[in-house]
Every structure is written in structure tokens, then in C-alpha cells.
Motif scaffolding. Structure first.
Motif, PDB file in Angstrom:
ATOM      1  N   SER A   1     100.517  61.136   3.653  1.00 47.55           N
ATOM      2  CA  SER A   1      99.429  61.649   2.820  1.00 47.55           C
ATOM      3  C   SER A   1      99.453  63.166   2.722  1.00 47.55           C
ATOM      4  O   SER A   1      99.502  63.733   1.629  1.00 47.55           O
ATOM      5  CB  SER A   1      98.075  61.181   3.378  1.00 47.55           C
ATOM      6  OG  SER A   1      97.995  59.779   3.373  1.00 47.55           O
TER       7      SER A   1
ATOM      8  N   ARG B   1     102.122  65.174   0.787  1.00 44.48           N
ATOM      9  CA  ARG B   1     102.051  65.178  -0.674  1.00 44.48           C
ATOM     10  C   ARG B   1     101.045  66.197  -1.212  1.00 44.48           C
ATOM     11  O   ARG B   1     100.886  66.314  -2.420  1.00 44.48           O
ATOM     12  CB  ARG B   1     101.651  63.792  -1.184  1.00 44.48           C
ATOM     13  CG  ARG B   1     102.671  62.696  -0.883  1.00 44.48           C
ATOM     14  CD  ARG B   1     102.110  61.317  -1.200  1.00 44.48           C
ATOM     15  NE  ARG B   1     103.073  60.283  -0.901  1.00 44.48           N
ATOM     16  CZ  ARG B   1     103.914  59.756  -1.783  1.00 44.48           C
ATOM     17  NH1 ARG B   1     103.898  60.189  -3.022  1.00 44.48           N
ATOM     18  NH2 ARG B   1     104.770  58.816  -1.441  1.00 44.48           N
TER      19      ARG B   1
ATOM     20  N   CYS C   1      96.842  64.739  -7.345  1.00 45.68           N
ATOM     21  CA  CYS C   1      98.181  64.404  -6.847  1.00 45.68           C
ATOM     22  C   CYS C   1      98.825  63.369  -7.759  1.00 45.68           C
ATOM     23  O   CYS C   1      98.140  62.606  -8.448  1.00 45.68           O
ATOM     24  CB  CYS C   1      98.112  63.845  -5.421  1.00 45.68           C
ATOM     25  SG  CYS C   1      97.352  64.966  -4.233  1.00 45.68           S
ATOM     26  N   ASN C   2     100.146  63.345  -7.759  1.00 49.88           N
ATOM     27  CA  ASN C   2     100.854  62.326  -8.525  1.00 49.88           C
ATOM     28  C   ASN C   2     100.468  60.927  -8.044  1.00 49.88           C
ATOM     29  O   ASN C   2     100.372  59.992  -8.835  1.00 49.88           O
ATOM     30  CB  ASN C   2     102.374  62.522  -8.404  1.00 49.88           C
ATOM     31  CG  ASN C   2     102.845  63.753  -9.150  1.00 49.88           C
ATOM     32  OD1 ASN C   2     102.169  64.205 -10.072  1.00 49.88           O
ATOM     33  ND2 ASN C   2     103.986  64.297  -8.768  1.00 49.88           N
ATOM     34  N   THR C   3     100.301  60.761  -6.738  1.00 47.07           N
ATOM     35  CA  THR C   3      99.851  59.506  -6.154  1.00 47.07           C
ATOM     36  C   THR C   3      98.454  59.709  -5.586  1.00 47.07           C
ATOM     37  O   THR C   3      98.223  60.628  -4.810  1.00 47.07           O
ATOM     38  CB  THR C   3     100.799  59.053  -5.026  1.00 47.07           C
ATOM     39  OG1 THR C   3     102.119  58.906  -5.553  1.00 47.07           O
ATOM     40  CG2 THR C   3     100.340  57.727  -4.446  1.00 47.07           C
ATOM     41  N   ARG C   4      97.506  58.879  -6.003  1.00 44.51           N
ATOM     42  CA  ARG C   4      96.122  59.028  -5.535  1.00 44.51           C
ATOM     43  C   ARG C   4      96.043  58.743  -4.039  1.00 44.51           C
ATOM     44  O   ARG C   4      96.671  57.811  -3.538  1.00 44.51           O
ATOM     45  CB  ARG C   4      95.206  58.084  -6.311  1.00 44.51           C
ATOM     46  CG  ARG C   4      93.764  58.083  -5.839  1.00 44.51           C
ATOM     47  CD  ARG C   4      92.897  57.228  -6.739  1.00 44.51           C
ATOM     48  NE  ARG C   4      92.665  57.885  -8.027  1.00 44.51           N
ATOM     49  CZ  ARG C   4      92.228  57.260  -9.110  1.00 44.51           C
ATOM     50  NH1 ARG C   4      92.021  55.960  -9.092  1.00 44.51           N
ATOM     51  NH2 ARG C   4      92.027  57.938 -10.236  1.00 44.51           N
TER      52      ARG C   4
ATOM     53  N   LEU D   1      97.556  55.212   0.084  1.00 44.86           N
ATOM     54  CA  LEU D   1      98.111  55.749  -1.155  1.00 44.86           C
ATOM     55  C   LEU D   1      98.055  54.670  -2.224  1.00 44.86           C
ATOM     56  O   LEU D   1      98.297  53.500  -1.947  1.00 44.86           O
ATOM     57  CB  LEU D   1      99.557  56.206  -0.954  1.00 44.86           C
ATOM     58  CG  LEU D   1      99.817  57.194   0.191  1.00 44.86           C
ATOM     59  CD1 LEU D   1     101.296  57.535   0.247  1.00 44.86           C
ATOM     60  CD2 LEU D   1      99.003  58.456   0.010  1.00 44.86           C
ATOM     61  N   CYS D   2      97.739  55.047  -3.443  1.00 46.70           N
ATOM     62  CA  CYS D   2      97.751  54.076  -4.539  1.00 46.70           C
ATOM     63  C   CYS D   2      98.060  54.800  -5.836  1.00 46.70           C
ATOM     64  O   CYS D   2      97.905  56.019  -5.951  1.00 46.70           O
ATOM     65  CB  CYS D   2      96.420  53.334  -4.635  1.00 46.70           C
ATOM     66  SG  CYS D   2      95.010  54.365  -5.082  1.00 46.70           S
ATOM     67  N   GLU D   3      98.512  54.052  -6.820  1.00 47.09           N
ATOM     68  CA  GLU D   3      98.803  54.629  -8.125  1.00 47.09           C
ATOM     69  C   GLU D   3      97.493  55.030  -8.801  1.00 47.09           C
ATOM     70  O   GLU D   3      96.464  54.360  -8.657  1.00 47.09           O
ATOM     71  CB  GLU D   3      99.548  53.622  -9.002  1.00 47.09           C
ATOM     72  CG  GLU D   3     100.908  53.224  -8.466  1.00 47.09           C
ATOM     73  CD  GLU D   3     101.858  54.422  -8.392  1.00 47.09           C
ATOM     74  OE1 GLU D   3     101.761  55.305  -9.253  1.00 47.09           O
ATOM     75  OE2 GLU D   3     102.685  54.458  -7.470  1.00 47.09           O
ATOM     76  N   ARG D   4      97.535  56.110  -9.565  1.00 50.44           N
ATOM     77  CA  ARG D   4      96.314  56.613 -10.196  1.00 50.44           C
ATOM     78  C   ARG D   4      95.740  55.620 -11.199  1.00 50.44           C
ATOM     79  O   ARG D   4      94.544  55.613 -11.477  1.00 50.44           O
ATOM     80  CB  ARG D   4      96.594  57.950 -10.872  1.00 50.44           C
ATOM     81  CG  ARG D   4      96.917  59.046  -9.874  1.00 50.44           C
ATOM     82  CD  ARG D   4      97.230  60.355 -10.544  1.00 50.44           C
ATOM     83  NE  ARG D   4      96.108  60.859 -11.308  1.00 50.44           N
ATOM     84  CZ  ARG D   4      96.120  62.010 -11.966  1.00 50.44           C
ATOM     85  NH1 ARG D   4      97.200  62.755 -11.946  1.00 50.44           N
ATOM     86  NH2 ARG D   4      95.068  62.411 -12.648  1.00 50.44           N
TER      87      ARG D   4
END
Length: 635
Positions: free
Chosen positions: A378, A381, A451-454, A483-486
Motif C-alpha cells: 500500500s 504506491r 492512486c492508480n489503484t484505490r 487494494l482494489c481497482e478504482r
């Protein structure tokens, strides 16, 4: 047993291949022995190439050039002036060459270092500033110059076109200002030192941004450095094969070698030794295999392998890896203990004469090392002024440690609980509490949207908010994060996570809705209420049972015109306005259903709005009923 036999055969074959003679590449040792210089920077070696060093002596992306005695490097199409190189800490001090004279270069190029393939990463001492170009000042909001975080307009010419622009130090997404900025034709991100951000916000002068850009910022690099150190220790020179694109160690006899083999003449002798060692190892493995059948440590070995695979997968994104011996040295053998919790202990350490760090020694990892991997994945990033910087880590079997920047004022909880009992000097002013709440909101907005990854934190509470020497807040402890995709609106979870008193209802009971970034919003609201009340939201020590659950009590008194009289203190008019604003925003954040809660972007907008424009939310459905202290003691 057949699988074990094949495993031993593979070991023997691998040793034979390792000890085999390597092809000869002449003159690479001498070429890579050369150290370059430019201006006042000298003794430049691996991983850098260019100048007097061929490409086979460096790492991809580290090509240097010298222009008018200024050392330069190009990263992702943007050219930077190299102000200093620190081989020991693997850091570059750089500044943008195209912003050294004015804010309107010919080509508009972002400074980006988040790519997984990039060997460079910002070290947390800088903040990204966004510049907007081609804006239409006639459509600007009337109060634009009074909004914190946006500069005065600047004008310049790009490719014979007159341009109007602004720079911003904060996020304005979803606001009137944000809509105006979206109408600008272009935008660019450039990093500046964190120390310069307050003056940029206060002065709003574009010339100040030029000076801040000249000061530059630091980048970490990662380029097979461990292999190179081993190579140099054995008298070799570091390089890279242009054919296989792999690290190679050049030896003085012009052979591409490893420290174990330097010439073909010793091949047979070393092969004999290798085979003997392999057979011995095989026998040891057989003995250990029978012993381990009765020992419950297989899971630990699997966990170690999984964590090592995770570290290798993240490659250059992970911060510097320290040995346990280095951790002991920087903490002076764990001499200065800062605190302790369920995760382990935190010690004060020193990286250099003027740089202190906080070293978290993790107790036996819970969740098969998930807390350690979450933390590294986390924070690696992130790069934001309100997120704590992870400077390095250590993983040696059972010994696991994380190295953070040092926060002189410790955690927020020491300043908000039992403020009535503290000395006057320990109390935080209401304006400071407001700035802290706003800073935490910006940090959470960055995790959710920047962030690119939420990144979902899942453990926002006062104990996990650290304060620097200026009481600027930084979010820490990402051990429970996910972490998860936006594009994902909700996420699935195997079980509840977080700290009682801050966990959103949907994390415990799916009837309230799906788990999402709105769960962090709930935790933020509960935390800010504790900041306002100077107490835990559930407090059995109060004089009246009606005051046990603070959110219920404060909701009843919020619409009263009289002074709230928190902690027995009569507030001034400005303090009263700040307090009511924080309470209203918090009550919106702790709404029972996630869909009723604002995003962190909206939270920031409400915190910066006038009190009169804020609407008191409905009373949250999930509120503690009046209970006797006896019952509450067992919660």
C-alpha cells in the motif's frame, strides 16, 4: 518421495550449470571500471551509463548526459538536472530542467514514477503540484483568489500562443473550482519539496513555484543493487548483458563470471566440490524431511516463500530492503522505545546524522504475513504529504521490520483524549484540530482517488494518525488495508477488520450495504467526533448516562443556539464555528448506510465551505442506546 528425488536432481543440475564456463566478453571489465564526472558530480559508476561509460555498464533508464557542466537524466520523456547522487542511500536529487526558467515550457510533460517497470520512485519528501494551462479567466469563480490551494493567474507564451494558467496544491475534484479547472486545455504534474508547499499556498505567487522547482526533490532507485554489491566485493565490475538484458559481473580476466568461478581451468575441481556439496545437501534434506513430518512448521515456510515472492514481484516499487543487522545498528540495538501495540514495538532510529526514523518491529505476523505485505504494497504506491513515508523494510524469516519517517509529535490520540487533565501546553488549538482534520481528509481522498489503484485503509483512528514537527497529520499503519481497482464500487471481505468504535456497520453486517471506500469515511467521521469531544465516543466515565455515547449527545445539542461548552470550556465565536462545522461533517460521515455518506472529496469541500451552507444530516440509525455503565464495561 519421487518428487523429493527429482528436487535433489534439480539441485545437482543447477550447481553444474552454475559452475559451467561462461562466454568471454573482452574489455568490458576495463570499460566498466571507468568512473564518469560532470560539473561538481564525480565518481559516477553503476547503475549509470553514458558519458564515458558504454550501455553494457549500466541499467536501463539510467543514461546520463552532460550539458554545459550540468548532469542530466531523462525519465519518462521528462529531462531532469541531477543535483546530487547518493550511492549509499540509492537516491538522486533532481529538478526539472524545463521549469528552471519559467512555468511555460515548449512541451508539457508530466513527472510520473508510478509505473511498475520504472526503477525510480519518489521518497515521500515531495508533493505533486498540478499546473493548469489554457484556462479561461472570464469563466473563473468570483472568489477564486480567496480559495486556499490555488495560485494567482500567470500568463506566458507557448508556441506563439498566449496562455493563462494556475497552479494548485490541493484537490478540487467535484467542486466549482474543480469544474473551472477541468475547462483548461492542459495540465501537468511536477513535484516540489514538502517544505515549500506552505509558502506556495500562502504566497500564491507563480515565481515561488519556479524557485521551488529549482530546489528539486529526491528519487529512490532500484537496479540489481544487491547483486552489484556482491560483484564489487569480489573485485568485479557491474554491468548488463545487451543480449539477455540480465545483470552480469565482469571480472579482471575479461570473463563474465560470478564470485564462485573466475576461470575455466578450475572447472573440474569446482565441479567436484559442487557435486560433493550437492550430495551433502541432499542427505540433509532427506533427514530434515523425515523430521518435519512431525513438526507443524510447514505453514511458516510456505509463508516465507510467499512473502519473498511478493517482494520479488513488486521489484522496484518496494522500498529499500535492510538486513536485520542494519536494523539493530540504526536503532542502537533497540535502545529508544517509542511505543508498543498488538502489532509489536516501535523504536527510534537514525539513518544519518540529520535523519531520524521510526522502526516498527512486527510481532509474529498475523494472517500469514498479510499485515506485512499489505503495509509494503500500500505505502509503496503512495506519495502524498499526508501519508507517512515507508523508507525501507526488513524480512529475515521470523524477523520483520518496517522503517518509517520519524514523526516528532507522535500519534494524534495523545493530544485529544482527556484534554481536561493535560497541561495547557498539551492542548491543541481549534484551528490546529481543524487543519489536522482537513489534512487527514486530503490523505484519504488521495488513497481513494489519487492512486492508480484505490487503497482502502480500514483502520482510521487517532492512534494511526502521526503528527510531524508542524503538527501536519500523516496517515499510517496500512496493515489492514486492501487494494482494489478504482472502477470497483464494492469489495468482498472474508471477515470484519478494523478497531471497535470505528468500524462501519456494513463491514460487520451486509444488510447495510457493500463494503467500499465509504467504510473509511465512517471511520474518519467517528475519529473527528473524538477530536471534537476530546474523549472516546463511548465513555463510561461521564457523570450522566445520557452522555455515554458522544455522537447521540452531540446530535441532540447541535441545533441549540447556545455555546456547546465542550470540556467545560466556553468557545470564542470562530472556535464555535469550527467546532460546529467539524461536527456536522462528522455526522454526515457516520450515516448508517454507505450511500448516505459523502466521498472524501465532498468532505473536503464541506470543511472549506461556510458553516451557513452546511445542512445538519439526519440522525444516524446506528446509535448507542442509553445503557448503564455496568453493561458498557463488558463491551
Amino acid at each position: 518421495m519421487p518428487s523429493k528425488f527429482l528436487f535433489f536432481i534439480n539441485i545437482i543440475i543447477s550447481l553444474v550449470l552454475i559452475l559451467s564456463p561462461k562466454p568471454v566478453f573482452s574489455n568490458n571489465y576495463l570499460s566498466c571500471s571507468v568512473r564518469s564526472s560532470c560539473g561538481n558530480i564525480a565518481d559516477i559508476g553503476y547503475p549509470f551509463w553514458g558519458l564515458d561509460r558504454p550501455e553494457s555498464c549500466g541499467y536501463p533508464g539510467f543514461k546520463l548526459s552532460c550539458s554545459e557542466k550540468e548532469l542530466e537524466i531523462t525519465i519518462s520523456s521528462a529531462t531532469y538536472r541531477v543535483l546530487a547522487i547518493n550511492k549509499a542511500s540509492q537516491t538522486l536529487h533532481v529538478s526539472r530542467t524545463d521549469y528552471s526558467e519559467n512555468l511555460c515550457p515548449t512541451h508539457l510533460i508530466n513527472s510520473t514514477f508510478e509505473s511498475e517497470t520504472s526503477p525510480f520512485r519518489q521518497n515521500g519528501d515531495s508533493q505533486d503540484i498540478r499546473l493548469y494551462y489554457g484556462c479561461q479567466p472570464l469563466t473563473a469563480p468570483q472568489n477564486l483568489t480567496s480559495i486556499p490551494g490555488i495560485s494567482n493567474r500567470f500568463e506566458c507564451t507557448i508556441n506563439n500562443t498566449n496562455i493563462v494558467g494556475y497552479y494548485v496544491t490541493r484537490e478540487f475534484a467535484g467542486t466549482v473550482i474543480g469544474n473551472f479547472l477541468r475547462s483548461c486545455s492542459n495540465s501537468v504534474i511536477i513535484p516540489v519539496p514538502n517544505s515549500q508547499v506552505p509558502s506556495l499556498e500562502e504566497g500564491r505567487d507563480p515565481d515561488d513555484l519556479e524557485e521551488a522547482a529549482k530546489i528539486g526533490f529526491q528519487l529512490w532507485w532500484s537496479a540489481d543493487d544487491t547483486q552489484c554489491n556482491n560483484c564489487v566485493n569480489e573485485g568485479g565490475q557491474c554491468g548488463r548483458s545487451l543480449v539477455s538484458d540480465e545483470f552480469v559481473c565482469y571480472c579482471s580476466d575479461n570473463d563474465v563470471c560470478s564470485p564462485d568461478s573466475k576461470s575455466k581451468s578450475k572447472f573440474k575441481w569446482k565441479l567436484f566440490i559442487g557435486l560433493a556439496v550437492a550430495i551433502t545437501i541432499a542427505i540433509c534434506f532427506v533427514v530434515l524431511w523425515f523430521k518435519r513430518k512431525s513438526l507443524p512448521n510447514q505453514g511458516n515456510n510456505n509463508d516465507d516463500g510467499r512473502i519473498e515472492a511478493f517482494i520479488k514481484k513488486f521489484g522496484s516499487l518496494t522500498p529499500r530492503r535492510y538486513s536485520y543487522a542494519e536494523i539493530k545498528k540504526m536503532t542502537n540495538k533497540f535502545n529508544d522505545k517509542l511505543g508498543q501495540g498488538g502489532f509489536g514495538s516501535v523504536y527510534k532510529g537514525k539513518l544519518s546524522e540529520d535523519r531520524f526514523v521510526a522502526v516498527k518491529i512486527l510481532s509474529e505476523s498475523k494472517g500469514n504475513g498479510e499485515d506485512f505485505m499489505n503495509e509494503v504494497a500500500s505505502i509503496s504506491r503512495t506519495s502524498h504529504v499526508n501519508i507517512v513515508s515507508l523508507l525501507g523494510f526488513c524480512f529475515e524469516r521470523s524477523k520483520t521490520a518496517l522503517v518509517y519517517e520519524f514523526m516528532p509529535h507522535g500519534s494524534l490520540d495523545t493530544f485529544i483524549y482527556d484534554r481536561r487533565l493535560h497541561h495547557q501546553s498539551c492542548r491543541l488549538e481549534w484551528r490546529t484540530l481543524y487543519d489536522i482534520a482537513l489534512g487527514i481528509a486530503r490523505g484519504l481522498e488521495y488513497l481513494h482517488q489519487g492512486c492508480n489503484t484505490r487503497i482502502l485503509h480500514f483502520d482510521i483512528k487517532p492512534h494511526n494518525i502521526l503528527l510531524d514537527e508542524n503538527f501536519y497529520p500523516k496517515i499510517s499503519d496500512f496493515g489492514l488495508s486492501k487494494l482494489c481497482e478504482r472502477k470497483e464500487s464494492t469489495i468482498s471481505m472474508a471477515g470484519a477488520r478494523g478497531t471497535i468504535g470505528y468500524i462501519a456497520p456494513e463491514v460487520v453486517c451486509q444488510n447495510f450495504g457493500g463494503v467500499s471506500y465509504k467504510s473509511d469515511v465512517y471511520s474518519y467521521g467517528m475519529m473527528v467526533l473524538e477530536m471534537v469531544g476530546g474523549r472516546k465516543n463511548i465513555d463510561v466515565g461521564v457523570s450522566q448516562t445520557s452522555e455515554v455515547y458522544f455522537p447521540s449527545w452531540i446530535y441532540k445539542h447541535l441545533d441549540q443556539s447556545m455555546n456547546l461548552n465542550l470540556n467545560g470550556v466556553i468557545l470564542e465565536e470562530e472556535e464555535e464555528e469550527i467546532t460546529r462545522k467539524l461536527i456536522i461533517v462528522s455526522l454526515w460521515c457516520i450515516q448508517s448506510y454507505p450511500s448516505d455518506r459523502p466521498s472524501m472529496t465532498k468532505v473536503i469541500e464541506m470543511l472549506q465551505a461556510n458553516l451557513q451552507s452546511l445542512i445538519i444530516p439526519p440522525r444516524p440509525f446506528v446509535s448507542s442506546p442509553v445503557r448503564s455503565p455496568k453493561i458498557l464495561e463488558h463491551l
